[in-house]
Design an enzyme around this catalytic site. Structure first.
Site, PDB file in Angstrom:
ATOM      1  N   GLY A 100       0.802  -1.215   0.000  1.00 48.20           N
ATOM      2  CA  GLY A 100       0.000   0.000   0.000  1.00 48.20           C
ATOM      3  C   GLY A 100       0.836   1.267   0.000  1.00 48.20           C
ATOM      4  O   GLY A 100       1.928   1.324  -0.578  1.00 48.20           O
ATOM      5  N   SER A 101       0.348   2.267   0.673  1.00 49.24           N
ATOM      6  CA  SER A 101       0.954   3.607   0.602  1.00 49.24           C
ATOM      7  C   SER A 101       2.306   3.719   1.268  1.00 49.24           C
ATOM      8  O   SER A 101       2.974   4.754   1.137  1.00 49.24           O
ATOM      9  CB  SER A 101      -0.001   4.640   1.194  1.00 49.24           C
ATOM     10  OG  SER A 101      -1.161   4.757   0.401  1.00 49.24           O
ATOM     11  N   THR A 102       2.743   2.682   2.000  1.00 40.18           N
ATOM     12  CA  THR A 102       4.122   2.733   2.503  1.00 40.18           C
ATOM     13  C   THR A 102       5.098   2.809   1.331  1.00 40.18           C
ATOM     14  O   THR A 102       6.195   3.352   1.470  1.00 40.18           O
ATOM     15  CB  THR A 102       4.447   1.492   3.360  1.00 40.18           C
ATOM     16  OG1 THR A 102       4.233   0.308   2.583  1.00 40.18           O
ATOM     17  CG2 THR A 102       3.577   1.439   4.598  1.00 40.18           C
ATOM     18  N   PHE A 103       4.687   2.291   0.146  1.00 37.85           N
ATOM     19  CA  PHE A 103       5.534   2.331  -1.049  1.00 37.85           C
ATOM     20  C   PHE A 103       5.695   3.759  -1.570  1.00 37.85           C
ATOM     21  O   PHE A 103       6.612   4.028  -2.348  1.00 37.85           O
ATOM     22  CB  PHE A 103       4.952   1.432  -2.137  1.00 37.85           C
ATOM     23  CG  PHE A 103       5.757   0.180  -2.366  1.00 37.85           C
ATOM     24  CD1 PHE A 103       6.239  -0.143  -3.615  1.00 37.85           C
ATOM     25  CD2 PHE A 103       6.053  -0.677  -1.308  1.00 37.85           C
ATOM     26  CE1 PHE A 103       6.979  -1.304  -3.831  1.00 37.85           C
ATOM     27  CE2 PHE A 103       6.789  -1.829  -1.504  1.00 37.85           C
ATOM     28  CZ  PHE A 103       7.260  -2.149  -2.762  1.00 37.85           C
ATOM     29  N   LYS A 104       4.832   4.670  -1.153  1.00 40.25           N
ATOM     30  CA  LYS A 104       4.984   6.067  -1.572  1.00 40.25           C
ATOM     31  C   LYS A 104       6.270   6.657  -1.014  1.00 40.25           C
ATOM     32  O   LYS A 104       6.812   7.627  -1.583  1.00 40.25           O
ATOM     33  CB  LYS A 104       3.775   6.880  -1.126  1.00 40.25           C
ATOM     34  CG  LYS A 104       2.494   6.512  -1.881  1.00 40.25           C
ATOM     35  CD  LYS A 104       1.267   7.209  -1.319  1.00 40.25           C
ATOM     36  CE  LYS A 104       0.004   6.762  -2.064  1.00 40.25           C
ATOM     37  NZ  LYS A 104      -1.238   7.261  -1.465  1.00 40.25           N
TER      38      LYS A 104
END
Length: 581
Positions: A304-308
């Site tokens: 999820g958004s941890t990859f941002k």
């Protein structure tokens, strides 16, 4: 004719010839005396020979007894001592010397079927001590044609005493060793467990065997001599806290699973790692259904958004995007039949910090597009997010990625969909964004900073690291990570809420949530990552990462920071003291 018979015969002849001439009598007497002397000499010679023979035999026996008494046990028997049948394993201890795994002495029950008098009676007698005994199976063993059969491995002392009192012929005990884990479930996935023959089959137990112990055991070159303990990087105190937090979180938020890791960003040492459901390594079979799966290193998920965090770092590190740049996030992106939109859209132009703070899918996708598909794939590979992680733990899964990267893949991967990786790998990559830009493979063994520097690979520029620390701090203070804050410890981080893939489609009712953090964020020492799989609720009733994964990080840091040697700081310059009223 015997010696005595000859003497009696001579006496008789002498008696009947007593009245004859003297010459004949004298001659007979001389013959008799000569014969007697000759026979006496032969008798003495025979006795001497017998004495010498007995003396030699006893001398040989005495010499051999002395030889056996002075020789070591290995040289006097073709069958090794009982302890050698189950060679010692080294103790496993944490970084402070606390026992995580050790050997204890036990016995196992065996039978020699050819010595069994009444198999039916033997089975009935054994069942009085062990009610759960497989009676049919034991009967088959007792009536088999083999000369040795195991009946029950690793008995308790009470069972041994009661069976011994039964006095069953043909049944005996053999000393063995049993692995014991004092902490039970606390560090099960890290320490692992052994099989009935004391061979490591999971976790660091398996790693120890892979370093040569199993090979030595296979060729009989191990013994019961006490081995040097294997020291792990795990801190048992912190491990107990982490395991308690994730187990409580799974129950509290009604989730399928949960996990967390605490990692030293400068050495790559894993201080604690837990994944629930787990199991008790003292009874591993009881947790075989769900507990054996180590989701931290052997489970891959769309993070999820941890990859941002990685997409933003990539854009800044490439030099094509500056932290002062802005991107238009007013309208969704439509590509390949898909629509990319923001969860909480601001519907305006956003700066790079705002894109990170508000977790804008649109803004993040546009930053990835500036870098390009090839650059995107290369950067994630450089951070180790697309290849199998190298560490001592055997249970490590290889990430999955698209066979061919297209623009739609790059866009979705930029915000954490389309690539599945392990939570531990995500934490390792994040550490490189916090420690000055050095990627360090994780280790479950002690490692110094100097040793870490020798294997570290520089993957991002120091200037990028400074900007990422700033963005992590911004998001924790003013974004979705506020519930992870712990007064005095300056926590920074990024949430990630991803829709789970269920039946080949993204579900709107099940999430995979994670929170990726570092502290103290001004000069990070540790990365803490938590995940929670399919939670049904969170703090305040929602089920996004900021309401369940983030509070778990806050609880871990609050309870373990002092144990990790991090001192709290208060005030603008960190010099203020905590006042108690």
């Amino acid at each position: 004719m015997s010696f005595l018979s000859r003497i009696m015969d001579l006496k008789s002849k002498a008696h009947f010839s007593a009245g004859g001439n003297n010459n004949r009598t004298g001659a007979n007497r001389q013959v008799f005396e000569g014969t007697r002397k000759r026979s006496g000499s032969q008798a003495r010679s025979r006795v001497a020979v017998i004495i010498c023979c007995f003396g030699m035999v006893y001398a040989v026996i005495g010499g051999r007894l002395v030889q056996y008494g002075m020789a070591s046990p290995e040289t006097v028997s073709s069958i090794g001592p009982a302890d050698h049948l189950m060679a010692s394993r080294p103790d496993i201890v944490d970084r402070n010397g606390e026992i995580l795994a050790t050997d204890i002495r036990t016995v196992s029950l065996y039978a020699e079927p050819h010595k069994i008098v009444d198999a039916d009676e033997a089975v009935e007698m054994l069942a009085t001590v062990m009610p759960d005994l497989d009676r049919r199976g034991i009967y088959r063993k007792l009536t088999s044609k083999s000369r040795f059969q195991w009946l029950k491995r690793q008995l308790t002392p009470k069972q041994q005493s009661r069976i011994l009192a039964l006095g069953i012929p043909g049944v005996g005990f053999r000393p063995e060793k049993r692995r014991f884990y004092p902490g039970g479930v606390t560090a099960s996935h890290v320490v692992g467990h052994v099989n009935i023959d004391n061979r490591g089959i999971a976790g660091m137990e398996r790693y120890i065997d892979s370093q040569g112990l199993a090979d030595l055991a296979a060729i009989g070159m191990t013994s019961d001599a006490k081995l040097e303990p294997v020291r792990l990087s795990i801190d048992l105190r912190v491990q107990a806290i982490v395991r308690d937090v994730v187990a409580t979180g799974m129950e509290k938020y009604k989730a399928l699973a949960a996990g967390a890791v605490v990692m030293d960003v400068n050495t790559g040492e894993i201080l604690a790692m837990a994944s629930v459901p787990d199991y008790d390594p003292n009874n591993p079979a009881a947790g075989a259904k769900d507990g054996w799966m180590n989701r931290m290193s052997n489970g891959t998920f769309e993070m999820g958004s941890t990859f941002k965090s990685f997409t933003t770092a990539m854009a800044l590190d490439s030099g094509k995007v500056k932290i002062t740049d802005s991107f238009d996030a007013r309208a969704p992106i439509r590509i390949g039949g898909f629509t990319i939109k923001d969860f909480h859209g601001k519907h305006r132009v956003l700066t790079v910090p705002e894109i990170f703070q508000y977790s804008s899918n649109i803004g993040t996708a546009k930053m990835a597009d500036v870098v390009g598909i090839a650059g995107h794939k290369e950067f994630l590979t450089r951070l180790g997010l697309l290849t199998r992680m190298e560490t001592e733990l055997p249970e490590v899964k290889t990430p999955s990625q698209p066979r061919e990267w297209k623009k739609i893949n790059s866009i979705t991967i930029s915000f954490g969909h389309g690539v599945s990786t392990t939570p531990l790998q995500t934490a390792v990559a994040a550490a490189a964004l916090m420690n000055g830009g050095r990627l360090i493979n994780p280790t479950f063994l002690p490692r110094t900073a100097e040793e870490a520097n020798e294997i570290a690979k520089v993957v991002v520029n120091p200037d990028t690291v400074d900007k990422m620390r700033y963005l992590f701090k911004l998001n924790a203070n003013d974004g979705s990570g506020r519930r992870a804050l712990v007064p005095g410890f300056n926590v920074g981080g990024k949430t990630g809420t991803a829709n789970k893939v269920v039946g080949g489609r993204y579900s709107n009712t099940q999430n995979f949530n994670a929170f990726l953090s570092a502290f103290p964020i001004d000069d990070p020492k540790y990365v803490v990552l938590t995940f929670i799989d399919a939670p049904q609720t969170g703090e305040g009733g929602g089920r996004t990462a900021g309401l369940n994964a983030a509070p778990m990080v806050g609880e871990i840091i609050r309870r373990s920071a002092s144990l990790l040697g991090v001192k709290p700081k208060f005030g603008e310059d960190g010099s203020a003291l905590l006042v108690s009223y």
